[in-house]
Design a protein around this motif. Sequence first.
Motif, PDB file in Angstrom:
ATOM      1  N   PRO A 160       4.573 -55.131  23.389  1.00  0.00           N
ATOM      2  CA  PRO A 160       5.526 -54.629  22.208  1.00  0.00           C
ATOM      3  C   PRO A 160       4.839 -54.875  21.356  1.00  0.00           C
ATOM      4  CG  PRO A 160       6.063 -57.097  23.440  1.00  0.00           C
ATOM      5  CD  PRO A 160       5.045 -56.082  23.924  1.00  0.00           C
ATOM      6  N   GLN A 161       3.915 -55.443  20.857  1.00  0.00           N
ATOM      7  CA  GLN A 161       3.012 -55.483  19.822  1.00  0.00           C
ATOM      8  C   GLN A 161       2.214 -54.010  19.655  1.00  0.00           C
ATOM      9  OE1 GLN A 161       2.110 -58.512  22.304  1.00  0.00           O
ATOM     10  NE2 GLN A 161       4.410 -59.153  21.125  1.00  0.00           N
ATOM     11  N   GLY A 162       1.447 -54.183  20.038  1.00  0.00           N
ATOM     12  CA  GLY A 162       1.035 -52.351  20.761  1.00  0.00           C
ATOM     13  C   GLY A 162       2.080 -51.421  20.003  1.00  0.00           C
ATOM     14  N   VAL A 163       3.695 -51.213  20.671  1.00  0.00           N
ATOM     15  CA  VAL A 163       4.235 -50.766  20.352  1.00  0.00           C
ATOM     16  C   VAL A 163       4.614 -50.462  18.708  1.00  0.00           C
ATOM     17  CG1 VAL A 163       6.722 -49.761  19.991  1.00  0.00           C
ATOM     18  CG2 VAL A 163       5.309 -50.349  22.308  1.00  0.00           C
ATOM     19  N   GLN A 164       4.880 -52.057  18.427  1.00  0.00           N
ATOM     20  CA  GLN A 164       4.791 -51.979  16.448  1.00  0.00           C
ATOM     21  C   GLN A 164       4.499 -52.062  15.745  1.00  0.00           C
ATOM     22  OE1 GLN A 164       3.959 -54.770  14.787  1.00  0.00           O
ATOM     23  NE2 GLN A 164       5.324 -53.941  12.956  1.00  0.00           N
ATOM     24  N   THR A 165       3.236 -52.406  16.039  1.00  0.00           N
ATOM     25  CA  THR A 165       2.015 -51.874  15.300  1.00  0.00           C
ATOM     26  C   THR A 165       1.729 -50.195  14.796  1.00  0.00           C
ATOM     27  OG1 THR A 165       0.905 -54.529  16.093  1.00  0.00           O
ATOM     28  CG2 THR A 165      -0.428 -52.276  14.426  1.00  0.00           C
ATOM     29  N   ARG A 166       1.455 -49.801  16.165  1.00  0.00           N
ATOM     30  CA  ARG A 166       1.685 -48.015  16.396  1.00  0.00           C
ATOM     31  C   ARG A 166       2.550 -47.277  14.627  1.00  0.00           C
ATOM     32  NH1 ARG A 166       0.708 -48.633  21.186  1.00  0.00           N
ATOM     33  NH2 ARG A 166       1.892 -47.682  22.201  1.00  0.00           N
ATOM     34  N   ASN A 167       4.322 -47.768  15.520  1.00  0.00           N
ATOM     35  CA  ASN A 167       5.204 -47.404  15.185  1.00  0.00           C
ATOM     36  C   ASN A 167       4.776 -47.940  12.878  1.00  0.00           C
ATOM     37  OD1 ASN A 167       6.108 -46.181  17.495  1.00  0.00           O
ATOM     38  ND2 ASN A 167       8.144 -47.849  17.393  1.00  0.00           N
ATOM     39  N   ALA A 168       4.313 -49.325  13.581  1.00  0.00           N
ATOM     40  CA  ALA A 168       3.667 -49.481  11.292  1.00  0.00           C
ATOM     41  C   ALA A 168       3.045 -48.444  11.019  1.00  0.00           C
ATOM     42  CB  ALA A 168       3.939 -50.589  11.651  1.00  0.00           C
ATOM     43  N   GLY A 169       2.499 -47.278  12.244  1.00  0.00           N
ATOM     44  CA  GLY A 169       1.529 -46.874  10.944  1.00  0.00           C
ATOM     45  C   GLY A 169       0.010 -47.568  11.456  1.00  0.00           C
ATOM     46  N   GLY A 170       0.113 -49.100  12.083  1.00  0.00           N
ATOM     47  CA  GLY A 170      -1.243 -49.723  11.716  1.00  0.00           C
ATOM     48  C   GLY A 170      -2.042 -48.989  13.443  1.00  0.00           C
ATOM     49  N   ILE A 171      -2.802 -50.040  13.190  1.00  0.00           N
ATOM     50  CA  ILE A 171      -4.289 -50.058  14.711  1.00  0.00           C
ATOM     51  C   ILE A 171      -3.929 -50.813  15.046  1.00  0.00           C
ATOM     52  CG2 ILE A 171      -6.567 -49.404  15.323  1.00  0.00           C
ATOM     53  CD1 ILE A 171      -7.040 -48.258  12.760  1.00  0.00           C
ATOM     54  N   PHE A 172      -4.075 -50.519  17.234  1.00  0.00           N
ATOM     55  CA  PHE A 172      -4.078 -51.880  17.522  1.00  0.00           C
ATOM     56  C   PHE A 172      -4.862 -51.731  18.564  1.00  0.00           C
ATOM     57  CE2 PHE A 172      -2.244 -53.428  21.684  1.00  0.00           C
ATOM     58  CZ  PHE A 172      -2.126 -54.377  21.631  1.00  0.00           C
ATOM     59  N   ILE A 173      -5.774 -52.860  18.901  1.00  0.00           N
ATOM     60  CA  ILE A 173      -7.111 -52.667  19.944  1.00  0.00           C
ATOM     61  C   ILE A 173      -6.882 -53.403  20.352  1.00  0.00           C
ATOM     62  CG2 ILE A 173      -9.025 -52.565  20.059  1.00  0.00           C
ATOM     63  CD1 ILE A 173      -9.410 -51.653  17.364  1.00  0.00           C
ATOM     64  N   HIS A 174      -6.526 -53.473  22.157  1.00  0.00           N
ATOM     65  CA  HIS A 174      -6.262 -54.216  23.164  1.00  0.00           C
ATOM     66  C   HIS A 174      -8.019 -54.133  24.384  1.00  0.00           C
ATOM     67  CE1 HIS A 174      -4.942 -55.178  27.072  1.00  0.00           C
ATOM     68  NE2 HIS A 174      -4.169 -55.456  26.663  1.00  0.00           N
ATOM     69  N   ILE A 175      -8.331 -55.393  24.046  1.00  0.00           N
ATOM     70  CA  ILE A 175      -9.558 -55.613  24.045  1.00  0.00           C
ATOM     71  C   ILE A 175      -9.757 -56.489  26.163  1.00  0.00           C
ATOM     72  CG2 ILE A 175     -12.121 -56.429  23.840  1.00  0.00           C
ATOM     73  CD1 ILE A 175     -10.765 -56.937  21.195  1.00  0.00           C
ATOM     74  N   GLU A 176      -9.665 -55.725  27.246  1.00  0.00           N
ATOM     75  CA  GLU A 176      -9.995 -57.030  27.750  1.00  0.00           C
ATOM     76  C   GLU A 176     -11.211 -57.332  28.006  1.00  0.00           C
ATOM     77  OE1 GLU A 176      -7.273 -57.884  30.165  1.00  0.00           O
ATOM     78  OE2 GLU A 176      -5.410 -56.542  30.185  1.00  0.00           O
ATOM     79  N   SER A 177     -11.772 -58.617  28.327  1.00  0.00           N
ATOM     80  CA  SER A 177     -12.734 -58.578  29.286  1.00  0.00           C
ATOM     81  C   SER A 177     -13.046 -58.976  30.367  1.00  0.00           C
ATOM     82  CB  SER A 177     -13.559 -60.121  28.605  1.00  0.00           C
ATOM     83  OG  SER A 177     -12.881 -61.060  28.377  1.00  0.00           O
ATOM     84  N   SER A 178     -14.156 -58.329  31.435  1.00  0.00           N
ATOM     85  CA  SER A 178     -14.017 -58.708  32.569  1.00  0.00           C
ATOM     86  C   SER A 178     -14.648 -60.271  33.295  1.00  0.00           C
ATOM     87  CB  SER A 178     -15.486 -57.213  33.233  1.00  0.00           C
ATOM     88  OG  SER A 178     -16.402 -58.234  32.963  1.00  0.00           O
ATOM     89  N   THR A 179     -14.853 -60.312  33.925  1.00  0.00           N
ATOM     90  CA  THR A 179     -15.331 -61.776  34.882  1.00  0.00           C
ATOM     91  C   THR A 179     -17.084 -61.963  34.088  1.00  0.00           C
ATOM     92  OG1 THR A 179     -13.285 -61.328  36.327  1.00  0.00           O
ATOM     93  CG2 THR A 179     -15.395 -63.358  37.079  1.00  0.00           C
ATOM     94  N   THR A 180     -17.249 -61.030  34.585  1.00  0.00           N
ATOM     95  CA  THR A 180     -18.806 -61.169  34.204  1.00  0.00           C
ATOM     96  C   THR A 180     -19.074 -61.600  32.487  1.00  0.00           C
ATOM     97  OG1 THR A 180     -18.923 -59.091  35.558  1.00  0.00           O
ATOM     98  CG2 THR A 180     -20.858 -59.978  34.569  1.00  0.00           C
ATOM     99  N   VAL A 181     -18.782 -60.832  31.760  1.00  0.00           N
ATOM    100  CA  VAL A 181     -19.149 -61.595  30.609  1.00  0.00           C
ATOM    101  C   VAL A 181     -18.591 -62.757  30.395  1.00  0.00           C
ATOM    102  CG1 VAL A 181     -18.932 -59.109  29.810  1.00  0.00           C
ATOM    103  CG2 VAL A 181     -16.668 -60.082  29.496  1.00  0.00           C
ATOM    104  N   ARG A 182     -17.519 -63.687  31.292  1.00  0.00           N
ATOM    105  CA  ARG A 182     -16.664 -65.107  30.379  1.00  0.00           C
ATOM    106  C   ARG A 182     -17.210 -65.602  31.207  1.00  0.00           C
ATOM    107  NH1 ARG A 182     -12.014 -64.436  32.728  1.00  0.00           N
ATOM    108  NH2 ARG A 182     -11.927 -62.077  33.780  1.00  0.00           N
ATOM    109  N   LYS A 183     -18.578 -64.928  32.051  1.00  0.00           N
ATOM    110  CA  LYS A 183     -18.982 -66.322  32.603  1.00  0.00           C
ATOM    111  C   LYS A 183     -20.105 -67.369  31.551  1.00  0.00           C
ATOM    112  CE  LYS A 183     -20.081 -63.954  37.451  1.00  0.00           C
ATOM    113  NZ  LYS A 183     -21.271 -63.376  37.825  1.00  0.00           N
ATOM    114  N   SER A 184     -20.304 -68.767  32.519  1.00  0.00           N
ATOM    115  CA  SER A 184     -19.892 -69.983  30.716  1.00  0.00           C
ATOM    116  C   SER A 184     -21.878 -69.113  30.279  1.00  0.00           C
ATOM    117  CB  SER A 184     -19.915 -71.803  31.703  1.00  0.00           C
ATOM    118  OG  SER A 184     -21.329 -71.421  32.257  1.00  0.00           O
ATOM    119  N   SER A 185     -22.756 -69.069  31.152  1.00  0.00           N
ATOM    120  CA  SER A 185     -24.109 -68.735  30.471  1.00  0.00           C
ATOM    121  C   SER A 185     -24.147 -67.400  29.580  1.00  0.00           C
ATOM    122  CB  SER A 185     -24.732 -68.220  31.632  1.00  0.00           C
ATOM    123  OG  SER A 185     -24.423 -67.387  32.727  1.00  0.00           O
TER     124      SER A 185
END
Length: 208
Positions: A160-185
């Motif tokens: 819903p935040q993406g819908v509202q942002t786009r409808n308002a003429g803004g830019i919505f960027i949804h970022i999914e990070s994988s398990t690999t990049v979230r490893k503590s090291s």
Amino acid sequence: TVLEAPHPRFDRRSTDLALVSLEELPAFALLIAGADRRANLSPDSQNLKGERTSDFKGDISDVAFTNNTQSLFHQIHVRLTTLILKDGSKPLVYQFHSFGVKNDGNKWPDFVLSNGNKDQGVEPQELTLLKKELQLKGYSAQVYTTQQPYLKELSASHNPQGVQTRNAGGIFIHIESSTTVRKSSKLDDAAYSLAKSLRFVKMANRSQ
């Protein structure tokens, strides 16, 4: 710029990525949900349609799922983007999530990027720019379009935040990070690489 982490705890380390980005970006606000997306999960819990369900998807505590515009998280999101618009700027919203890599034969990247449009046929310019910045820093990234249907479940098409942002003429960027990049090291390097890439995109779009 508004930074958002709608799934604390469930989307592991997504809040950490948002906090590091707050350090690197001149952001207007950081918005973090106050409940786990599974907070209402129980044998007799109800989804937004009033139906009983044992699946947390669509539960009222999931602030980034279909039609959940009644949450405090979403209402604050709307207020923030409205204030940015009144200031004469275009809202730029970065929303942080995470996913577990599946062993399904597909080559899953470190980051999946989308704007929430499930019918997106070509890569939006700002997402292509972010993808290239992440790749320059040594991370694999893909942008969801209809040409990569296996990425659709990570496309934020029910957000819903993406819908509202786009409808308002803004830019919505949804970022999914994988398990690999979230490893503590790897988390620190990934977090700062992502944050610097987001700053580059922000500067290119000249948004607040």
